[in-house]
Design a protein around this motif. Structure first.
Motif, short mmCIF file in Angstrom:
data_model
loop_
_atom_site.label_atom_id
_atom_site.label_comp_id
_atom_site.label_asym_id
_atom_site.label_seq_id
_atom_site.Cartn_x
_atom_site.Cartn_y
_atom_site.Cartn_z
N ALA A 238 0.67 -1.27 0.00
CA ALA A 238 0.09 0.05 -0.07
C ALA A 238 0.82 1.43 -0.01
O ALA A 238 0.37 2.23 -0.53
N ARG A 239 2.06 1.13 0.50
CA ARG A 239 3.08 2.19 0.63
C ARG A 239 2.27 3.56 1.10
O ARG A 239 2.70 4.65 0.87
N ARG A 240 1.52 3.27 2.33
CA ARG A 240 0.76 4.45 2.92
C ARG A 240 2.17 4.96 3.95
O ARG A 240 3.00 4.19 4.19
N PRO A 241 1.80 6.18 4.49
CA PRO A 241 2.87 6.77 5.61
C PRO A 241 2.55 5.62 6.66
O PRO A 241 1.62 5.16 6.90
N LEU A 242 3.50 5.55 7.22
CA LEU A 242 3.91 4.72 8.51
C LEU A 242 3.10 5.34 9.73
O LEU A 242 3.31 6.53 9.98
N PRO A 243 2.47 4.76 10.47
CA PRO A 243 1.90 5.34 11.65
C PRO A 243 2.97 5.71 12.67
O PRO A 243 4.04 5.23 12.84
N GLU A 244 2.70 6.88 13.20
CA GLU A 244 3.64 7.45 14.14
C GLU A 244 4.20 6.51 15.31
O GLU A 244 5.05 6.23 15.72
N ALA A 245 3.22 5.39 15.73
CA ALA A 245 3.50 4.42 16.70
C ALA A 245 4.37 3.49 16.12
O ALA A 245 5.01 2.93 17.17
N VAL A 246 4.46 3.07 15.20
CA VAL A 246 5.27 2.21 14.28
C VAL A 246 6.89 2.95 14.98
O VAL A 246 7.68 2.23 15.05
N GLU A 247 6.85 4.18 13.98
CA GLU A 247 8.01 4.81 14.05
C GLU A 247 8.79 4.75 15.48
O GLU A 247 9.87 4.48 15.80
N ARG A 248 7.64 5.17 16.36
CA ARG A 248 8.13 5.36 17.87
C ARG A 248 8.58 4.26 18.55
O ARG A 248 9.82 4.31 19.03
N ARG A 249 7.93 3.01 18.28
CA ARG A 249 8.35 1.74 19.03
C ARG A 249 9.66 1.44 18.19
O ARG A 249 10.38 0.78 18.84
N PHE A 250 9.81 1.52 16.83
CA PHE A 250 11.10 1.15 16.28
C PHE A 250 12.14 2.02 16.80
O PHE A 250 13.39 1.14 17.23
N GLY A 251 12.05 3.25 17.19
CA GLY A 251 12.99 4.05 18.03
C GLY A 251 13.45 3.47 19.31
O GLY A 251 14.52 3.44 19.81
N GLU A 252 12.20 3.22 20.02
CA GLU A 252 12.55 2.73 21.35
C GLU A 252 13.21 1.27 21.49
O GLU A 252 13.92 1.23 22.27
N LEU A 253 12.85 0.65 20.55
CA LEU A 253 13.53 -0.87 20.28
C LEU A 253 15.05 -0.55 20.16
O LEU A 253 15.92 -1.32 20.56
N ALA A 254 15.37 0.37 19.10
CA ALA A 254 16.73 0.65 18.63
C ALA A 254 17.38 1.00 19.95
O ALA A 254 18.75 0.89 19.98
N ALA A 255 16.98 1.94 20.68
CA ALA A 255 17.58 2.62 21.77
C ALA A 255 17.68 1.67 22.89
O ALA A 255 18.85 1.38 23.46
N ARG A 256 16.93 0.58 23.11
CA ARG A 256 16.96 -0.51 23.97
C ARG A 256 18.16 -1.25 23.56
O ARG A 256 19.00 -2.12 24.60
N ALA A 257 18.59 -1.49 22.01
CA ALA A 257 19.52 -2.52 21.62
C ALA A 257 21.03 -1.77 21.96
O ALA A 257 21.88 -2.43 21.97
N ALA A 258 20.97 -0.32 22.06
CA ALA A 258 22.42 0.30 22.22
C ALA A 258 22.94 0.05 23.76
O ALA A 258 21.97 -0.24 24.65
#
Lengths: 298, 162
Positions: A238-258
């Motif tokens: 569909a190539r729709r914009p990503l929900p902000e919640a997905v972006e945010r969760r991705f950021g949180e999980l990346a931060a947790r991996a650091a």
């Protein structure tokens, strides 16, 4: 200490085999800093290598070209050429190269040097991780390819054996949009406080990540990758914009991996936070690239 | 070790060079070319910028042995005899010099920028491009405004002459 000038790559490998205490030298942007400091009152106690093996006169490490669908990038190609010649083929690596040092440093510094020094802050590492690159290590009679994700063992320690030279990195066929971002106190001449690279692989339904300068070694954000892969499974088409919640969760999980530490460049808490911000932002940029069809597979 | 190379169009030779010795040290201490300055010895300040085979580098980070057979151009090689290079004249005219320590590196790096832009038939570099090109050359006196003015002036003159 001797200065050795091998006539060709084979002789360089022979020298490396015979003198495990010798230090390979290419652009000199790390090795010469250490040597210059060894003689000064501020320098660390001089622990000089038994020899320098100068690889800068050899043609082999200074080329790049296709290798069975992959891109083989010689370990001695300076960053200036990566920026000028490979921005389309290796966008994340070229973007990282653009942020390194100054023009003078980029004229000399190389990915091979970044890998050999293996500082967790090296800017080439996150793109190599995010794109699933391989490192080609050569010794007399053997050439082996190690995935970047297995290359880094500890700060300044890697898979490289004392009889091996870093010959090249191999970049897989570009699979989709790639982005890189870095935090520092200036736009130039700055060692990363932290950095992040991402690759989206629409055709495979995969994503790749790399975290720099926020752990003892360059890291992948595995949980963040798994989360995003699952979230994107139904969204590629569909190539729709990503929900902000997905972006945010991705950021949180990346931060947790650091796994950052406090040092002069930044606190662990700041770094963890900043990795999350960079992850969220680079995901948004990469997804927008994908939506606009800017990816080579789109 | 003996190292032979070319500096400013002239063949040179240095003997008893230590394996870890920098090109900068050889230029300054063995060849009598003190124009390239020695400050940070770690590639942070750009005051030792020279051309090595046509590319600008920090001479402090080039091992002298790596210059073997190559061609080096230092700040001493910019002027044509008594006639200053246009970049040098522009720095004088714009008052871009205070203590002068960073000036040789800035001259060589600016020379390279203009060679690649207006000198190659392109547009004069914009301020962002100038700042990016000079990002590795630190000046602790001027605040850079006069330096930027000098680069603009040199670019303007070079563009006008083309």
């Amino acid at each position: 200490m001797e200065f050795l000038r091998p006539a060709d790559w084979d002789e360089a490998l022979a020298m490396r085999a015979e003198l495990p205490g010798a230090r390979p030298l290419m652009g000199g942007t790390d090795v010469m800093v250490e040597l210059n400091a060894s003689g000064s009152e501020f320098g660390r106690p001089a622990e000089l290598p038994e020899a320098l093996i100068d690889l800068s006169g050899l043609p082999e490490p200074r080329g790049h070209g296709p290798d069975g669908g992959w891109l083989r990038l010689g370990a001695g190609v300076p960053y200036t050429r990566i920026v000028a010649e490979l921005a389309a083929r290796a966008p994340a690596l070229a973007a990282a190269a653009r942020t390194i040092g100054s023009p003078q440093i980029r004229n000399r510094g190389t990915v091979g040097g970044n890998l050999g020094a293996a500082s967790p802050a090296g800017d080439a590492h996150p793109p190599l991780l995010a794109t699933d690159a391989q490192v080609e290590l050569a010794s007399r009679g053997e050439v082996r390819r190690v995935p970047a994700r297995d290359f880094y063992l500890a700060p300044r320690r890697t898979e490289l054996r004392p009889d091996e030279l870093i010959a090249a990195v191999l970049l897989p066929p570009a699979a989709g949009p790639q982005r890189f971002a870095k935090v520092g106190t200036r736009n130039a001449m700055v060692i990363a406080v932290c950095s992040f690279a991402i690759e989206l692989r629409p055709a495979l339904g995969e994503v790749g990540t790399g975290i720099g300068s926020a752990g003892p070694v360059p890291l992948r954000a595995h949980e963040a990758e798994d989360f995003l892969r699952a979230e994107l499974a139904d969204r590629w088409e569909a190539r729709r914009p990503l929900p902000e919640a997905v972006e945010r969760r991705f950021g949180e999980l990346a931060a947790r991996a650091a796994r950052p530490i406090d040092d002069v460049r930044g606190s662990a808490a700041y770094r963890r936070h900043a990795v999350g911000v960079l992850a969220r932002r680079t995901l948004r940029w990469a997804w927008e690239d994908y939506r606009k069809g800017a990816d080579p597979c789109g | 070790m003996r190292v032979s190379f070319e500096v400013n169009g002239r063949p040179v030779r240095a003997d008893d060079v230590w394996a870890g010795e920098s090109l900068l040290y050889v230029l300054r201490e063995r060849l009598g070319l003190p124009g390239s300055k020695n400050a940070c010895e770690q590639g942070e300040c750009g005051s030792c910028t020279v051309y090595l085979d046509g590319e600008t580098v920090c001479a402090c980070l080039v091992a002298a042995g790596q210059a073997e057979g190559r061609s080096v151009r230092t700040v001493e090689g910019l002027a044509d005899g008594e006639a200053l290079d246009p970049v040098q004249s522009a720095f004088v005219d714009a008052g871009a010099v205070q203590c002068g320590f960073c000036t040789p590196g800035l001259l060589v790096q600016t020379h390279d920028l203009l060679r690649r832009t207006v000198g190659a038939g392109g547009q004069p570099p914009g301020d962002d491009e100038v700042r990016e090109a000079l990002a590795g050359n630190l000046c602790r006196c001027t605040g850079y405004e006069q330096i930027l003015a000098a680069v603009r002036l040199a670019a303007e003159r070079a563009g006008g002459a083309a």
